[in-house]
Enzyme design. Structure first.
Site, mmCIF file in Angstrom:
data_model
loop_
_atom_site.group_PDB
_atom_site.id
_atom_site.type_symbol
_atom_site.label_atom_id
_atom_site.label_comp_id
_atom_site.label_asym_id
_atom_site.label_seq_id
_atom_site.Cartn_x
_atom_site.Cartn_y
_atom_site.Cartn_z
ATOM 1 C CB CYS A 158 -0.893 -0.055 1.237
ATOM 2 S SG CYS A 158 -1.224 1.516 1.988
ATOM 3 C CD GLU A 159 -0.035 5.178 -4.134
ATOM 4 O OE1 GLU A 159 0.824 4.825 -4.963
ATOM 5 O OE2 GLU A 159 -0.947 5.980 -4.398
ATOM 6 C CG HIS A 160 -2.458 5.679 0.937
ATOM 7 N ND1 HIS A 160 -3.643 5.076 0.594
ATOM 8 C CD2 HIS A 160 -2.217 6.618 -0.011
ATOM 9 C CE1 HIS A 160 -4.110 5.624 -0.518
ATOM 10 N NE2 HIS A 160 -3.264 6.551 -0.903
ATOM 11 C CG HIS A 161 -0.923 3.242 5.718
ATOM 12 N ND1 HIS A 161 -2.039 3.114 4.924
ATOM 13 C CD2 HIS A 161 -1.206 4.204 6.629
ATOM 14 C CE1 HIS A 161 -2.977 3.960 5.348
ATOM 15 N NE2 HIS A 161 -2.501 4.636 6.364
ATOM 16 C CD GLN B 16 -8.106 -4.740 -3.527
ATOM 17 O OE1 GLN B 16 -7.540 -5.395 -2.676
ATOM 18 N NE2 GLN B 16 -9.419 -4.683 -3.615
ATOM 19 C CG HIS C 114 -5.864 -3.513 1.857
ATOM 20 N ND1 HIS C 114 -5.328 -2.689 0.897
ATOM 21 C CD2 HIS C 114 -6.745 -4.314 1.211
ATOM 22 C CE1 HIS C 114 -5.883 -2.959 -0.282
ATOM 23 N NE2 HIS C 114 -6.747 -3.939 -0.114
ATOM 24 C CB CYS D 208 -2.675 0.052 5.988
ATOM 25 S SG CYS D 208 -3.741 0.022 4.552
HETATM 26 ZN ZN ZN Z 1 -2.757 1.728 3.464
#
Ligand code: ZN
Length: 185
Positions: free
Chosen positions: A73-76, A114, A142, A144
């Site tokens: 995941c690119e956010h976390h 995703q 996920h 995250c």
């Molecule tokens: Zn994430």
């Protein structure tokens, strides 16, 4: 290209930043192992993606299910896995069956969400077989969401329906029926 040397330094700094001693037993090799993991993940070689064959029969629906990939995941920067079902209606060319998995892997081995994963897989299948009639559904879990944030296991579904899968309810239903049948077996 992944800068392994730099990652190794960052890995060491990361250990210091969380209050660890990077020289203690157990951690001495950790920055190197961590750097190598990044290289392996980002520079993953999915193998040849482009083999296609002449279509035997036009308008035939091909559906491949159960393609499980791991992504990040690119956010976390936390992992998620996703199980993909890819469908298309054959036009001039058909895609060799092993290529579905390779396309999914190629799109998963990068910083991802995703929602975009299904778009990129659809783009690639579309380009390779030369048709807009492509559908991709992904379901994943996920970390995250499960390790942080709401801390709850949840199945996230994303999908893209293009061409005939968007315009024809019957085609879409047929595709979704394959998906249901796969899930119940
Ligand atoms: Zn994430």
């Amino acid at each position: 290209m992944v800068d392994v040397g730099r990652l190794e330094q960052i890995g060491r700094e990361l250990l210091v930043a969380i209050g660890e001693n990077p020289d203690r037993e157990g951690l001495q090799e950790t920055p190197r192992r961590w750097a190598n993991w990044w290289k392996e993940f980002i520079e993953h070689d999915p193998g040849s993606l482009e083999t296609t064959f002449e279509s035997v029969e036009a308008d035939q629906m091909v559906v491949v299910s159960g393609l499980k990939v791991w992504s990040l995941c690119e956010h976390h920067l936390l992992p998620f896995w996703s199980e993909l079902t890819i469908g298309y209606v054959s036009a001039q060319r058909i895609l060799g069956l092993s290529k579905f998995g390779r396309i999914a892997q190629e799109c998963a081995h990068r910083l991802q969400v995703q929602e975009r994963l299904v778009q990129q897989v659809a783009d690639k299948v579309s380009r390779t077989v030369g048709t807009d009639d492509v559908a991709v559904v992904a379901q994943g879990q996920h970390l995250c969401m499960m390790m942080r944030g709401v801390r709850m296991p949840a199945l996230v579904t994303t999908s893209v329906m293009r061409g005939v899968f968007r315009h024809s309810g019957r085609t879409r239903e047929e595709f979704l029926a394959f998906l249901e049948r796969y899930r119940s077996c």
